[in-house]
Design an enzyme around this catalytic site. Structure first.
Site, PDB file in Angstrom:
ATOM      1  NE  ARG A  95      -4.082  -2.068   0.088  1.00  0.00           N
ATOM      2  CZ  ARG A  95      -4.118  -2.929  -0.464  1.00  0.00           C
ATOM      3  NH1 ARG A  95      -3.194  -3.326  -0.914  1.00  0.00           N
ATOM      4  NH2 ARG A  95      -5.061  -3.761  -0.393  1.00  0.00           N
ATOM      5  CG  ASP A 127     -15.161   3.213   8.564  1.00  0.00           C
ATOM      6  OD1 ASP A 127     -15.594   1.928   8.803  1.00  0.00           O
ATOM      7  OD2 ASP A 127     -13.938   3.267   8.261  1.00  0.00           O
TER       8      ASP A 127
END
Length: 280
Positions: free
Chosen positions: A37, A146
């Site tokens: 990532r 979130d």
């Protein structure tokens, strides 16, 4: 174009930085995932190497790159009615106890964190509508949070594949969803509008202090990504957010008893949950 090299020193610097920002700790077993990532973000941001990227990440005034990286680093695998025994416990036990200490018309607040792509808060709403007889007697608010902004956008749209819907009874699918493109379904607008979605970093008190007078929290399969210190901090945050007598549900492999002494274990017929003691 060659993959940017992420050294062990780079990984450790990033791990410490990300932990301070989010409370999420990546151990060595996550090294391949993190390196992949990071390399993608170094390349896509146009940075020459990790060093220049990391400098930009730390000092960028807007925080846009940090948010993009958080979105890429967080896992959002879920589906409707996941661990549904806790939803059974919600309508059969927890809500009954909460309602017993309120008057008709009072507000009941339920907080889902992390809400991911929306399956959990929407599942809660469906369970309440279908299986809690007292739903009309109270003003129920469902809050969904979130840290990932892109997944929150998806949750607000409420469009799902059959993989997400595979455990949903067909009667509920017909009642609460409308066909969308590519064999997907969109949850009806009434339910989309009934849930308040917001970005929240559980590790940031500036984000969480606005959550108060909560009656029930669902925080499932998040604390497994935290270390002991961050778990304790999260437990303190939830304790402060809950009303006295409020409940918290964790994932099946998580135990509040190993995290904090603040909560009481409640063993209901459907599930084991944790309660902020009711004083007086």
């Amino acid at each position: 174009m060659a993959q940017p090299l992420i050294t062990t020193e780079d990984f450790m610097k990033f791990r410490e930085f990300f932990y301070r920002k989010t409370g999420i700790y990546f151990d060595e077993s996550k090294r391949y995932f993190v390196d992949k990532r990071l390399a993608e973000r170094v390349r896509e941001s146009g940075s020459e190497n990790f060093r220049t990227y990391f400098t930009m990440l730390r000092f960028q005034a807007s925080g846009e790159e940090l948010q993009q990286l958080v979105n890429d680093m967080t896992v959002n695998e879920t589906y409707f009615f996941r661990e549904s025994y806790q939803f059974d416990c919600l309508v059969n036990s927890m809500l009954e106890e909460v309602a017993a200490h309120k008057k008709p018309g009072d507000t009941i607040r339920i907080w889902s964190i992390p809400s991911s792509s929306g399956e959990e808060p929407y599942s809660i709403a469906i369970f309440l509508l279908e299986l809690w007889p007292k739903i009309e007697q109270f003003d129920v608010e469902i809050l969904a949070s979130d840290i990932d902004t892109s997944i929150l956008d998806s949750a607000k749209q409420g469009i799902y594949s059959m993989r997400s819907l595979q455990y949903l009874p067909k009667t509920y699918l017909d009642r609460y969803f409308e066909p969308h493109s590519n064999q997907r379904y969109q949850i009806i607008e009434d339910l989309r509008q009934s849930i308040e979605f917001s970005r929240v970093n559980l590790n940031d008190r500036n984000d969480t202090r606005r959550f108060s007078n909560i009656d029930i929290i669902f925080c499932r399969n998040l604390l497994i990504y935290f270390d002991d210190i961050s778990r304790k901090d999260a437990a303190d945050t939830f304790y402060d957010s809950l009303n006295h007598g409020g409940f918290i549900c964790l994932g099946h492999s998580e135990s509040m008893s190993r995290i904090s002494p603040l909560f009481t274990v409640r063993k209901f017929p459907d599930a084991i949950v944790y309660q902020k003691p009711r004083f007086g």
